[in-house]
Every structure is written in structure tokens, then in C-alpha cells.
Design an enzyme around this catalytic site. Sequence first.
Site, PDB file in Angstrom:
ATOM      1  N   SER A  74       3.455   2.309   1.842  1.00  0.00           N
ATOM      2  CA  SER A  74       3.784   2.968   3.258  1.00  0.00           C
ATOM      3  C   SER A  74       5.215   3.640   3.210  1.00  0.00           C
ATOM      4  CB  SER A  74       3.755   1.866   4.440  1.00  0.00           C
ATOM      5  OG  SER A  74       4.954   1.035   4.188  1.00  0.00           O
ATOM      6  N   ASP A  99       4.490   3.921  -7.602  1.00  0.00           N
ATOM      7  CA  ASP A  99       4.228   4.358  -5.987  1.00  0.00           C
ATOM      8  C   ASP A  99       4.535   5.808  -5.654  1.00  0.00           C
ATOM      9  OD1 ASP A  99       4.112   1.601  -5.821  1.00  0.00           O
ATOM     10  OD2 ASP A  99       4.827   1.393  -3.885  1.00  0.00           O
ATOM     11  N   LEU A 102       0.708  -0.933   0.107  1.00  0.00           N
ATOM     12  CA  LEU A 102      -0.212  -0.235  -0.035  1.00  0.00           C
ATOM     13  C   LEU A 102       0.957   1.354  -0.151  1.00  0.00           C
ATOM     14  CD1 LEU A 102      -2.629  -1.174   2.493  1.00  0.00           C
ATOM     15  CD2 LEU A 102      -3.029  -1.135  -0.128  1.00  0.00           C
TER      16      LEU A 102
END
Length: 309
Positions: free
Chosen positions: A104, A148, A102
Site C-alpha cells: 500500500s 515492492d 500488499l
Amino acid sequence: MSLNASAPAKIILFGEHAVVHGHPAIAVPVSTLRATATAQPGGDGLVIEAVDLGERLSIPPDSDKSDHPLVMVVHKILQTLDVPPPAATITLRSTIPIAGGLGSGAAVSTCLARTLMQLTGKSLTLSALNALIFEIETIFAGTPSGIDNTVIVYEQPVYFVRGKPPKTITIGQPFKLVVADTGIAAPTHIPVGDVRTLRAADPQRIEPILQAIGDLVRRARVAVESGDVAALGPLMTQNHAYLRELTVSSLLLDQLVDAALAAGALGAKLSGAGRGGNMIALVRPEGAYAVESALSSAGAVHVFHTTVR
Ligand code: PMV
């Protein structure tokens, strides 16, 4: 006076892994999961209180003095801003699961960079910040595609092709995802390296799979932008099948995908690097709780809902 900054989590909707090899991918920010920092200027030097890690780190002025990942990130940011560590205490918190696909790491780095810019009065354009976070990602993730950092820094849905300027996309019709965590930490560089090895060993089998994922992502973009939510489900499930062929799924991820589909999800796939981390299921709003409960029964350690808009 305290200063605040934050950055969101991200979900890859389509195209992970193939994106490393030049194919497109689509990712969206998750604004409800965030890394946040509060900074209090003053004191003797720069201190980072990483609440979730239970750590209090004094940042040495000399960048060679620590191999702690957070200290390395802070030094890289200060080096880019061309400033010494400011006197301040930065309290860092994150609600994004670590190594769960996700984003982080990129969110924490982005949040720290924003805080240090505020503390030092230096600023970077979004594009320069994006380049910095990408550079930091390469320290920890080997050869990331850059998806990302892009979705997290811009906090916009993106259609991403490695090495090209990111294209933000509009969501024609909001849609709901149920996201389930396998609870298995999934360091990105291992499956990424395995796909690279597989591709080198058997290009005739692997290239067409990567190409097929790229084609699927182009179709998904049209469906996302035109609001054709019904078309997205089968594309997701097909994307998962290709990811299985690339060996980046796992027994639990497959079981979660099957459980979501059996409970009425329109489509489901792993999201991120795979082998562990999270999976996503596209659901009709009225069917979300049935899918959530099926995912919990099938072994997910944590499940949440998010609406992509
Ligand atoms: O960091 P993760 O787990 O979200 O994975 C990123 C997606 C990959 O395509 C597997 C790697 C990359 O750099 O794009």
C-alpha cells in the site's frame, strides 16, 4: 479539468525475506486493488485529501515543517521533480489494506508521484520513478530490497534480484489465488530486522534456508513461465515452511495455511513481511469458494480472489 493517476497493489508469490539478502523473488501486481488520486488544479496551495485516513493536509512550502508521512512523501517527490508545491487539491483513495504486505505504501507514493508529474508538467522515466519510490520506501521501511516499488511502478510480474535490473516475466498459464488477511498490521521493518539478527547470530543454520528459498524461486520461475501450475502449489507450501523457520510466520498465518490446504488448495504461504498481513492460497478455479470459506472460518478478516495473468 481534473487529472487522474493510480497504482496497483502487489503480491509476493515467492522469495520474500531471502530477497533482502540477495536471493531472487517473484511478485505480481494486483490490478483490481489500487491507490487512486484525482487532482483539481487551483486554489491557494497544495492540499492532499487522504480520504481513507479522514485527513486533509495542507502541504507547507518548507519540507522541514512536518513529520507526517504523506507530507514527507510529497516533499521528496517535489524535491526530485525540482518544483515548488503546485496549487491544487489532490484527493487520494486506496482500496489496498495498510501494512498488509500488499504494497500500500509504495502504491500511494507512486500514485502521488504520477499526479504531481501531471500537475507540474515534469516527467520521470519509469526507471527514475522506480528509483524515487525506492528512496521513499527506505525512509519508512529501513532497508527494503526494492521488490515492492518495482512490481508496482512497472505493473508487471517480475523476477527480482536486489541491485539488478528487474526482469519482467510472462505467465505461461493464468492461475487463481485466494488471498486472506489476518487483520493484523505487519510493519515490514520488524520481521526484516529479526531475520537479519537471526542470520548474524546463526549463519550456519540461516544461510542454507535463504539459499533453499532462492533455489525454490528459480524453480518457481520455470513453472510460472511454462504454465506448470500444478508444480507451483508444493513450492508455495515449501516456501511457507522456510519462512516459518525464519520466524516470520505466526499462529494465525499457519492456521490459515493449514485451513487452505485442508480445503483443497494446491499450495499456500504467507505473503510479504509476515507475522500478520496476508497469506495466499493457490486454488483450482472450481475450488476457490471452498478455500475462501475455510479461510473465513479459520479467522481471516477479509478474503478476496485474484487471477494472475
Ligand atoms: O512490504 P512487504 O510486507 O510486502 O514485505 C516486503 C518483502 C520483504 O522481502 C519482507 C522485504 C523486502 O524489502 O523485500
